[in-house]
Design an enzyme around this catalytic site. Structure first.
Site, PDB file in Angstrom:
ATOM      1  N   GLY A  22       0.819  -1.197   0.000  1.00  0.00           N
ATOM      2  CA  GLY A  22       0.000   0.000   0.000  1.00  0.00           C
ATOM      3  C   GLY A  22       0.850   1.242   0.000  1.00  0.00           C
ATOM      4  O   GLY A  22       2.076   1.187  -0.190  1.00  0.00           O
ATOM      5  N   ASP A 134     -10.264   3.691   8.575  1.00  0.00           N
ATOM      6  CA  ASP A 134     -10.162   3.153   7.218  1.00  0.00           C
ATOM      7  C   ASP A 134     -10.790   1.761   7.152  1.00  0.00           C
ATOM      8  O   ASP A 134     -10.203   0.817   6.617  1.00  0.00           O
ATOM      9  CB  ASP A 134      -8.700   3.102   6.766  1.00  0.00           C
ATOM     10  CG  ASP A 134      -8.572   2.865   5.256  1.00  0.00           C
ATOM     11  OD1 ASP A 134      -9.515   3.213   4.512  1.00  0.00           O
ATOM     12  OD2 ASP A 134      -7.535   2.326   4.827  1.00  0.00           O
TER      13      ASP A 134
END
Length: 614
Positions: A22, A134
């Site tokens: 990521g 998130d």
């Protein structure tokens, strides 16, 4: 980091294979050689600003103090050769959204249970001052045992250390699941996580994202200003209580959402309890007709006859036993019988003609259809509430969802409001003797004339039809497949999206009762006398057992398949091996499925006797 597979961090964590990457870090599968266990290692990118690495270091240390089965456990944190890394529990499972879309029955029960566990985990985080920020389906992994694990705390922050997000005006997170206040760069509370989880639930239960747009800004704009489509408009199988909870979590203002995760969890737990009861109260265990029941005997090999009750009327095909809140209902002769399990009393209520279809019991009503073609809705105490006449006998149980769907042997499928008002009707052209199946947003009904019809459940518009052969019993569904049991004895595994048959299997005998499904297998028995276990994906035979002539459908609970035969045998069979675990004989012909309920097995005979084995 092409050479990282040769690296051993801290002298103990041997990196094995990359799992993903990521914006902040890359994740590796690794082996903790000291503890001899697989782990996941997350290594921060070297180009991150030192302040970001320091903040991340502090927060991971705080997160390592969390201990909850619904939160991925952090084992270790360190730095080596300028790289910051931490070691965490390796979760080998799929993302949360793979549990959806919602299907009525066992799959729905699992999804509801997993959802409740995620809310428990969020409550644990929030109580300890952590906001995730998130939450996405990919950040909630589900183990093979069904335990969800909240993970990826790269954007989490600690409420006690940073009451206000220091990067005000900069939006971070995943746009598809972002709370309106987060999209606007405002300070956050735990309600932001509740909104994100509401968006996750929406995506999982409906199979479609909450909002879609050409770019991130378009999606964020909709989160802030646009109302979402009602979940049930995308998937009518979603229970009304769950749709309401999802919509409550998705309120634009944090103050209008549930006060905390515990409040939302309490609502979901009560819904889960009622839903579990509804499966036993619905013929074939739910609208997807799997035949899989949530409760039953824990030790079938220990079952003994504990009670016999007189129902004062024949219990014949295609009837079924149903149960809710400690009472059993069944059509018997020209009435409906109810057994109160607390005192063993049997109550009867006469109707105008022979009861020819299984009853359905909701929280407030009992629906039952008779040979004179009339559907009656009554209160649990027997007070008439609804009466709807058709032009021929009814042998199919109504499907009670947002509307009441009634298949009649006059060739019509009726969609009724709760008041009994007709919303729409569909003419199939030949007799409909089996209940419809609500699956993947479509309403399926099969006719004796040999056609399967796929309808829009809200409007009744025909989407398509395919020729199948005559069908007299319910169509179970699971895993993206609709299983079509024909009167001639063939079972077809049909993909309702591609409209293709994946496999077919011939039972070589008339098929009166509906097959049953569990995680991997389909079970079916015909008049020819053989019980088969088939692989759901391939149709390959797994095992078979000679049982005798079978009219009734099959039932499953706790890994045991129950069936009754025309010769008066009741069998309990291990679903994985086909080994016989329980048998009772001499009961008289059995034409309705045995009912596993609350630790006992209930069997009704054609002669009007009800037996309780416990």
């Amino acid at each position: 980091m092409s050479t990282m597979d040769k690296v051993k961090l801290a002298g103990r964590y041997r990196l094995v294979a990359p799992l993903g990457e990521g914006g902040m870090a890359e994740v590796w599968r690794a082996t903790d050689e000291r503890m001899d266990r697989p782990v996941a290692v997350k290594i921060l990118h070297t180009y991150l600003h030192p302040s970001e690495r320091n903040r991340f270091f502090r927060e991971v240390k705080a997160l390592s103090k969390l201990s909850h089965p619904g939160v991925v456990q952090i084992f270790d944190l360190g730095e080596e050769e300028g790289r910051t890394y931490f070691v965490m529990e390796l979760v080998e499972g799929g993302s949360y959204d793979r549990l959806g879309p919602f299907e009525d029955g066992l799959e729905g029960l699992r999804l509801l249970t997993a959802s409740a566990r995620v809310l428990e985990a969020l409550g644990h985080l929030h109580h300890r001052g952590v906001i995730h920020r998130d939450l996405t389906p990919r950040n909630i992994l589900v183990t093979p045992e069904g335990q969800p694990k909240v993970m990826d705390f790269g954007l989490a922050y600690l409420m006690q250390e940073s009451r206000h997000f220091t990067r005000t005006g900069i939006t971070v997170g995943t746009p598809e699941y972002m709370a309106p206040e987060q999209a606007k760069g405002l300070s956050l509370t735990p309600q932001a996580d509740l909104y994100s989880f509401g968006a996750v639930l929406y995506r999982t239960f409906t199979g479609q994202p909450l909002f879609e747009g050409e770019n991130d800004q378009s999606v964020l704009y909709q989160h802030v200003y646009e109302p979402p489509r009602p979940p049930q408009s995308l998937n009518p199988a979603i229970p009304a209580e769950i749709a309401s909870l999802i919509q409550a979590l998705l309120q634009k203002s944090p103050g209008e959402r549930p006060a905390n995760a515990a409040t939302a969890h309490a609502v979901l737990e009560e819904t889960l309890r009622r839903y579990r009861e509804s499966l036993s109260a619905t013929p074939r265990a739910g609208a997807s007709r799997s035949g899989h029941y949530p409760t039953g005997p824990a030790r079938p090999e220990k079952l003994e006859l504990r009670g016999t009750y007189d129902l004062s009327g024949e219990v014949a095909w295609p009837g079924e036993l149903v149960a809710r809140e400690g009472s059993l209902w069944v059509g018997a002769g020209q009435g409906i019988a109810r057994l109160d399990l607390t005192d063993g009393s049997v109550y009867r209520q006469r109707l105008g003609d022979e009861v020819s279809a299984p009853p359905v019991v909701t929280e407030e009503r009992v629906y039952v259809a008779a040979w004179d073609g009339r559907l009656t809705g009554m209160s649990l105490s027997g007070r008439p509430i609804l009466s709807f006449p058709t032009r021929a006998e009814i042998t199919a149980a109504p499907l009670v969802a947002d509307l009441i769907y009634l298949a009649g042997r006059d060739g019509f499928l009726y969609a009724l409001e709760a008041s009994g008002t007709l919303r729409w009707g569909f003419q199939a052209g030949s007799e409909l003797s089996a209940s419809p199946t609500l699956y993947r947003g479509l309403l399926f009904v099969a006719s004796e004339g040999g056609w399967l019809y796929a309808l829009d459940p809200l409007s009744g518009h025909l989407r398509y039809k395919v020729e199948t052969g005559a069908v007299h019993t319910a169509l179970p569904a699971r895993g993206g497949l609709l299983f079509i049991p024909t009167w001639a004895g063939e079972i077809h595994a049909f993909d309702p999206l591609t409209r293709e048959v994946q496999w077919s299997f011939d039972l070589e005998g008339e098929l009166w009762g509906a097959p049953a499904l569990d995680d991997r297998h389909l079970y079916a028995a015909s008049w020819a006398g053989t019980l088969y276990a088939l692989n759901q994906k391939t149709g390959d035979e797994v095992w078979k057992l000679e049982v005798g002539q079978v009219t009734a459908g099959l039932s499953i609970a706790h890994g045991v398949l129950y069936l009754g035969t025309e010769e008066g045998r009741v069998l309990g069979v291990d679903t994985q091996s086909g080994r016989l675990l329980f048998e009772a004989t001499g009961l008289g012909p059995i034409q309705v499925p045995p009912l596993p309920y609350r630790g006992a097995l209930f069997v009704a005979t054609l002669g009007g006797k009800l037996y309780r084995f416990a």
